[in-house]
Scaffold this motif. Sequence first.
Motif, short mmCIF file in Angstrom:
data_model
loop_
_atom_site.label_atom_id
_atom_site.label_comp_id
_atom_site.label_asym_id
_atom_site.label_seq_id
_atom_site.Cartn_x
_atom_site.Cartn_y
_atom_site.Cartn_z
N GLY A 185 0.79 -1.22 0.00
CA GLY A 185 0.00 0.00 0.00
C GLY A 185 0.82 1.27 0.00
N GLY A 186 2.13 1.17 0.19
CA GLY A 186 3.00 2.35 0.17
C GLY A 186 4.22 2.09 -0.68
N ARG A 187 5.16 3.02 -0.65
CA ARG A 187 6.40 2.87 -1.40
C ARG A 187 7.37 1.98 -0.64
NH1 ARG A 187 4.20 4.69 -6.09
NH2 ARG A 187 3.92 6.94 -6.17
N TYR A 188 8.43 1.56 -1.33
CA TYR A 188 9.54 0.84 -0.70
C TYR A 188 10.49 1.90 -0.15
CZ TYR A 188 7.71 -3.16 -3.29
OH TYR A 188 6.89 -4.15 -3.79
N GLU A 189 10.50 2.05 1.17
CA GLU A 189 11.22 3.16 1.80
C GLU A 189 12.70 2.83 2.01
OE1 GLU A 189 10.01 6.10 2.70
OE2 GLU A 189 7.84 5.78 2.42
N ILE A 190 13.57 3.76 1.65
CA ILE A 190 14.99 3.71 2.00
C ILE A 190 15.22 4.83 3.00
CG2 ILE A 190 17.35 4.00 1.16
CD1 ILE A 190 16.50 2.73 -1.44
N GLU A 191 15.38 4.47 4.26
CA GLU A 191 15.31 5.47 5.32
C GLU A 191 16.57 6.32 5.45
OE1 GLU A 191 14.07 3.57 8.89
OE2 GLU A 191 12.04 3.19 8.15
N GLN A 192 17.72 5.80 5.04
CA GLN A 192 18.95 6.59 5.17
C GLN A 192 20.00 6.09 4.20
OE1 GLN A 192 22.14 5.48 6.71
NE2 GLN A 192 21.38 3.38 6.59
N ASP A 193 20.94 6.96 3.88
CA ASP A 193 22.06 6.58 3.00
C ASP A 193 23.39 6.94 3.66
OD1 ASP A 193 22.01 9.32 2.85
OD2 ASP A 193 21.71 9.43 0.68
N THR A 194 23.38 7.03 4.99
CA THR A 194 24.61 7.37 5.71
C THR A 194 25.59 6.21 5.74
OG1 THR A 194 23.38 8.90 7.13
CG2 THR A 194 25.52 8.15 7.94
N VAL A 195 25.09 5.01 5.99
CA VAL A 195 25.92 3.80 6.05
C VAL A 195 25.44 2.84 4.98
CG1 VAL A 195 26.66 1.85 7.48
CG2 VAL A 195 26.29 4.10 8.52
N VAL A 196 26.35 2.42 4.11
CA VAL A 196 25.96 1.53 3.00
C VAL A 196 26.97 0.40 2.86
CG1 VAL A 196 24.72 3.31 1.70
CG2 VAL A 196 27.17 2.97 1.29
N TYR A 197 26.47 -0.81 2.76
CA TYR A 197 27.32 -1.94 2.41
C TYR A 197 27.73 -1.78 0.95
CZ TYR A 197 28.09 -6.44 0.20
OH TYR A 197 28.58 -7.45 -0.58
N ASP A 198 29.00 -2.02 0.64
CA ASP A 198 29.51 -1.76 -0.71
C ASP A 198 29.91 -3.07 -1.39
OD1 ASP A 198 30.90 -0.95 -3.00
OD2 ASP A 198 31.53 0.91 -2.04
N PRO A 199 29.02 -3.67 -2.18
CA PRO A 199 29.36 -4.93 -2.85
C PRO A 199 30.43 -4.77 -3.92
CG PRO A 199 27.26 -4.12 -3.64
CD PRO A 199 27.65 -3.24 -2.51
N ALA A 200 30.54 -3.57 -4.49
CA ALA A 200 31.52 -3.37 -5.57
C ALA A 200 32.94 -3.41 -5.05
CB ALA A 200 31.25 -2.04 -6.28
N ARG A 201 33.16 -3.00 -3.81
CA ARG A 201 34.51 -2.99 -3.23
C ARG A 201 34.81 -4.22 -2.39
NH1 ARG A 201 32.87 2.26 -3.75
NH2 ARG A 201 34.42 3.78 -4.49
N THR A 202 33.79 -4.96 -2.03
CA THR A 202 33.99 -6.18 -1.25
C THR A 202 34.60 -7.26 -2.14
OG1 THR A 202 32.17 -5.71 0.25
CG2 THR A 202 32.77 -8.01 0.00
N THR A 203 35.59 -7.97 -1.63
CA THR A 203 36.33 -8.95 -2.44
C THR A 203 36.61 -10.21 -1.64
OG1 THR A 203 38.48 -8.09 -1.76
CG2 THR A 203 37.48 -7.10 -3.72
N ILE A 204 37.11 -11.22 -2.36
CA ILE A 204 37.67 -12.39 -1.68
C ILE A 204 38.94 -11.94 -0.97
CG2 ILE A 204 38.81 -14.61 -2.07
CD1 ILE A 204 36.96 -15.08 -4.39
N ALA A 205 39.18 -12.50 0.20
CA ALA A 205 40.38 -12.16 0.95
C ALA A 205 41.63 -12.54 0.17
CB ALA A 205 40.37 -12.86 2.30
N SER A 206 42.72 -11.88 0.48
CA SER A 206 43.98 -12.15 -0.20
C SER A 206 44.48 -13.54 0.17
CB SER A 206 45.02 -11.10 0.21
OG SER A 206 45.18 -11.10 1.62
#
Length: 529
Positions: free
Chosen positions: A417-438
């Motif tokens: 009945g409403g929108r899909y809310e994104i309440e904040q963008d202060t802290v974000v998980y970053d999949p583009a920078r996350t990698t397999i460990a060395s």
Amino acid sequence: MVSATHSISNSAFSLLLLCILGVNPVKGVSSATFKWPDPRMDLIDETLYGAKQLAALTENCAPRDKTTVAAQWIRLAYHDSSTADVREQTGGLDASIVYELEEDENVGVKGLDDFRHFTSPYVSMADVIAMGTVLSVASCGGPIIPFRGGRVDATKAGPDTVPEPYEDLEDHIESFKRQGFTKTEMIGLVACGHTLGGVRKVDFPDIIPETGPDFENFDRTEFKFDNAVYVDVTEFLDDTTANPLVRTFNETNRSDLRIFGSDKNVTMRSLASPDKFSKTCGSLLERMINTVPKGVKLTDTVDPFENKVSGVSLFPQNGTLVLQATLRRISANPKRSVKLFWQERQKQGSSACNSSGCSVNPTKTTTYSASFFGKLRGVKEFTNYEFRAQIPLGASVSKFWFTVDEGSGAKTVENGGGRYEIEQDTVVYDPARTTIASAGVDGKVLVVGVRTEQAAGAKVSVETYQGDTSNYIPIIQNVDLQLDTKNPPKDGYTFFTGSISSGASYLHVNAVVGGKKIRQFVDSKDLVL
């Protein structure tokens, strides 16, 4: 259903990146509508109806160990639930079996190895055991049992309460009464449980003699959930049934004979009707798996969702914020048109959207088959629509929604009945920078971004969950994240990083920024590895 005797017992898209931006999972969601974010309902839906492989293990009443997977799973569920004391409102289906496998009453109990891969912070081992029962009965041609989630796992063993074959009738009646079943219901539940499985000689040499076979089935149609053993009532009355708990050389262990005849065969005669047998078993087994300790509240019935949102993430990349999301629809339609719309968090002069508005088309569309259980529920297949929207950093995004056009006009898909809310963008998980460990490091290098103007003094940690453990008990670990020296501040974010175990299948990011606590759920299938 007495101890000793019956061996009964990724999808292409990500699960929710939940609580991303401070959203907390909802409770008590109606099964008719999926309201994001709800990891429990998402996981249960995908396990029962979608691409997760639990259903595949028992499909077509799959054989194993001279019996069936279904038989092992149903026996496991009963042994776990038999701790119920409805008068005290304790015990029931709570996965206490994890701590009870060494007890004599649980000899030969199998199936937990199948289940440990499907637990999560939101779906307990007890829930997976219950799902195993629902899938098992259906896979062998039995009734469809409605499933409700929300069971809570015990942290210690329950009492030794599984009825044993050598016990007398009065003890059996009292045991089932404690579990919440009348004498008539006891007869029905044992009959339902013993339509699958049988007795293994190595486990019960006092039931099958040394000269007997390694395994004796309860009925002559051991790979089918039916009343075949009882259809011809005279077979039971004449003691010509195949059931070893009726025929065994050891009269003390003829528990089924005592139970089935305890009301002069009135119940057994009624169960000779296939329709009556199916309805009785569906009702009694549903009650069995829904018997839970006081204070545990089960969800509504989980039916297949027409629309389900998952794989939501927001992260900075190449001077923009990237919003990723997947909409799953029941069935495929080549004429279907789907769009993702979003609302900017703040305006920067004129609208940052292009002339066609804040919307994008899917970057990828994938159709996949429903599980056998989904097909029994009328769902042939699902289609995923994956979206990737690039949004100006300054504008960001506060909410999103979809439109779906099946060929007769676009209709809006909203979040209950409403929108899909994104309440904040202060802290974000970053999949583009996350990698397999060395090399040489056991784990994955997780990266989390914090808005640079708020990063000073921020504290970031990650709580990991590993359910696939040798003793079936989840491992929970906490790792503090440090400033990321390999990824300097960029695109308005400062990055924090740390190594997590390669076995972690789910995790939560916990941050304190400017005195405010922010918690995010991350599914490891969202990790870029």
